[in-house]
Design an enzyme around this catalytic site. Structure first.
Site, PDB file in Angstrom:
ATOM      1  N   CYS A   1      10.364   8.748   0.541  1.00  0.00           N
ATOM      2  CA  CYS A   1      11.247   7.771   1.191  1.00  0.00           C
ATOM      3  C   CYS A   1      11.605   8.283   2.584  1.00  0.00           C
ATOM      4  CB  CYS A   1      12.526   7.545   0.400  1.00  0.00           C
ATOM      5  SG  CYS A   1      13.680   6.488   1.313  1.00  0.00           S
TER       6      CYS A   1
ATOM      7  N   LYS B   1       4.236   9.347  -5.648  1.00  0.00           N
ATOM      8  CA  LYS B   1       4.038   8.454  -4.500  1.00  0.00           C
ATOM      9  C   LYS B   1       4.042   9.254  -3.207  1.00  0.00           C
ATOM     10  CE  LYS B   1       5.137   3.941  -2.674  1.00  0.00           C
ATOM     11  NZ  LYS B   1       5.871   2.681  -2.916  1.00  0.00           N
TER      12      LYS B   1
END
Lengths: 304, 250
Positions: A130, A165
């Site tokens: 993120c 991710k």
């Protein structure tokens, strides 16, 4: 004739290769007002942290040529709320559910993973990418050593299939992919958003209150294809591809590049029905090209 | 909420850069409530444009928008007959009007349109609409059709001179209004919210924020609200755009 759309990622079955990308689909409740969630192959839920987070201040959204920036900053109700109030509902939706988790320390990643291990969730996606908050794990996603350490730590705490991710904001995404593979990740998903910025020339202020944010949408699609293609060659674990997919053709291209499933996100904002349109477009393409099983096309690109 | 096609059946230029469309769409017209909005797709753009519903008719609805960037300038070129891809009606509108309520409806600039349908439905209301200058005055005749309307401009180039808050205060002092509904720039809403609190009048405000999904999934349009004495996160698209003034942190 019916086509085989079912795919498997690290032993987890998806009825079709389309997964709603984390952060674009909430916990699924909003889009269920448009169509049944059982149409989707899977849902990766909003990035969830140990404790509730308010996220960054507004404005959090800025449009860009063929895309958008966001700086939501992991606003979420926390893992306990998720497990108690969202997960039981989601697990009845007849689709594969992936918990996307983010944290600022290895300890917290491990703690969240351990909590999820006791649930019936199908898969865990470790968000180490993120770009919007320090606690979002980007520091883990931009160093091969840090990525290895956090994944090793989480690996010990969960038996759930573990997907990591990856951030595109790195020099070599293949290196990071190799590091997380050797740390025990079962799959990788990529790409998260690219760090970007817009400035209002009238006020000479950044549009986003956070100054910078994550770029998504069709603008980043070629970057995502390139990175999936690179990572697919670097690791043996399955690759889930995403980043700017907005049509059936894009999804097919991503799979040909090496993705065994794909995530869509920003396209859902443009058209809430895009998941359904993409799936029917893929089936029509398979008909036209006499392909019976979608798995046949994965990684079939022939490099020059 | 629906994703559907709405055909432009009427287009008007209200002022330079401010347009009005009436869109034919039974689904949205039947479901819409005053204060809700629609999210409009523009070819070539990633994000839809959230635009408030100005008026609701039997099988059509009206929007009024100002050209502020590339997306809205493309919309301004649309003509009657164009089929528009619309998601709506979205968000929470104004509270239903009780028959004995006396409303003060206060609009500022391009925040004026979302108040028209509410004004139409109010049995007893005074409307105060304010604009920077004469060239930006819109919807005066529309509001006048439905009741008493005060128009003011900041620079006095049209009608009365002064800010809406001046006329709001005068109205509150001279008559027993029981409810305020407002939409406009943030500083205006902040001031109105303060006045409503001082005079203990129930007040709703319609908010604006940059949005992506428009349905509450992406969490892009956060605003901060106070509930049970605690700061909480809310989202303009799903929890609003209409909020109780005393709950929103402006």
């Amino acid at each position: 004739m019916t086509k085989k759309m079912e795919v498997e990622v690290a032993g987890v079955r998806f009825k079709n290769p389309l997964i709603a990308a984390s952060g674009t689909f909430g916990y699924g409740r909003e889009y269920e007002k448009f169509y049944s969630l059982s149409n989707l192959g899977g849902i990766s839920v909003k990035g969830t942290t140990d404790t509730p987070r308010m996220g960054n201040l507004s404005p959090r959204i800025a449009e860009t040529p063929m895309g958008m920036l966001n700086s939501v900053g992991l606003e979420n109700p926390g893992i306990d709320h998720f497990i108690e109030h969202e997960l039981p509902w989601l697990m009845q939706k007849n689709t594969t559910i992936i918990a996307n988790i983010a944290a600022g320390t290895e300890d917290l990643y491990a703690k969240i993973a351990q909590k999820l291990d006791k649930t019936n969730i199908h898969m865990v996606e470790l968000n180490i990418s993120c770009p919007n908050v320090k606690q979002g794990g980007a520091a883990f996603g931009t160093s091969a050593k840090a990525a290895f350490d956090v994944v090793s730590r989480v690996r010990k705490k969960t038996k759930k299939p573990l997907m990591v991710k990856l951030s595109p904001n790195v020099t070599s995404i293949a290196e990071i992919a190799k590091a997380v593979e050797s740390a025990g990740a079962d799959a990788v998903s990529l790409i998260n958003t690219l760090l970007g910025m817009r400035i209002d020339i009238k006020t000479r202020r950044p549009i986003l209150k956070n100054n910078v944010g994550g770029l998504s949408g069709p603008a980043i699609f070629p970057i995502a294809v390139r990175m999936v293609w690179q990572v697919r060659k670097a690791v043996k674990i399955p690759v889930v591809g995403g980043g700017g997919i907005s049509s059936a053709e894009d999804a097919i291209e991503m799979m040909v590049a090496g993705a065994c499933a794909f995530q869509i996100g920003t396209a859902i904002f443009t058209n809430p029905y895009s998941p359904l349109d993409i799936l029917s477009g893929i089936e029509a393409w398979m008909d036209d090209n006499n392909i019976q099983d979608i798995n046949e096309i994965v990684g079939t690109v022939e490099d020059w | 909420m629906f994703k559907t096609t709405a055909r432009i059946i009427k287009k008007d230029l209200l002022q330079r850069g401010i347009y009005s469309f009436v869109l034919e769409c039974d689904l949205i017209a039947k479901a819409a409530k005053p204060g809700q909005f629609v999210n409009i797709f523009i070819e070539g753009f990633t994000l839809r444009r959230p635009i408030s519903i100005c008026e609701i008719f039997e099988n059509s609805f009206r929007i009024v928008f100002s050209v502020v960037g590339k997306g809205t300038s493309k919309m301004a070129k649309w003509d009657v007959g164009k089929n528009v891809d619309v998601v709506g009606p979205l968000g929470n509108g104004f509270k239903k009007i009780d028959s004995n309520e006396k409303l003060l409806i206060v609009g500022g600039g391009i925040g004026t349109p979302p108040l028209l349908e509410l004004a139409k439905r109010a049995r007893s209301a005074r409307v105060i609409i304010g604009f920077k200058t004469k060239d930006l005055v819109i919807l005066e005749q529309d509001f006048l059709k439905h009741g008493e309307t005060i128009v003011c401009t900041d620079d006095g180039t049209y009608s009365q001179k002064g800010l809406v808050t001046k006329f709001l205060l005068e109205s509150i002092k001279s008559d027993d209004f029981t409810r305020i509904a407002a939409c406009g720039p943030k500083p205006m809403l902040k001031e109105i919210s303060k006045i409503a609190k001082n005079f203990k009048i129930f007040c709703e405000i319609s908010m604006e924020e940059r949005m992506a999904c428009g349905v509450g999934a992406c969490l892009g349009c956060q605003c901060i609200i106070y509930k049970e004495g605690k700061k909480q996160s809310a989202h303009v698209c799903k929890d609003g755009p209409v909020f109780k003034a005393q709950e929103v942190f402006l």
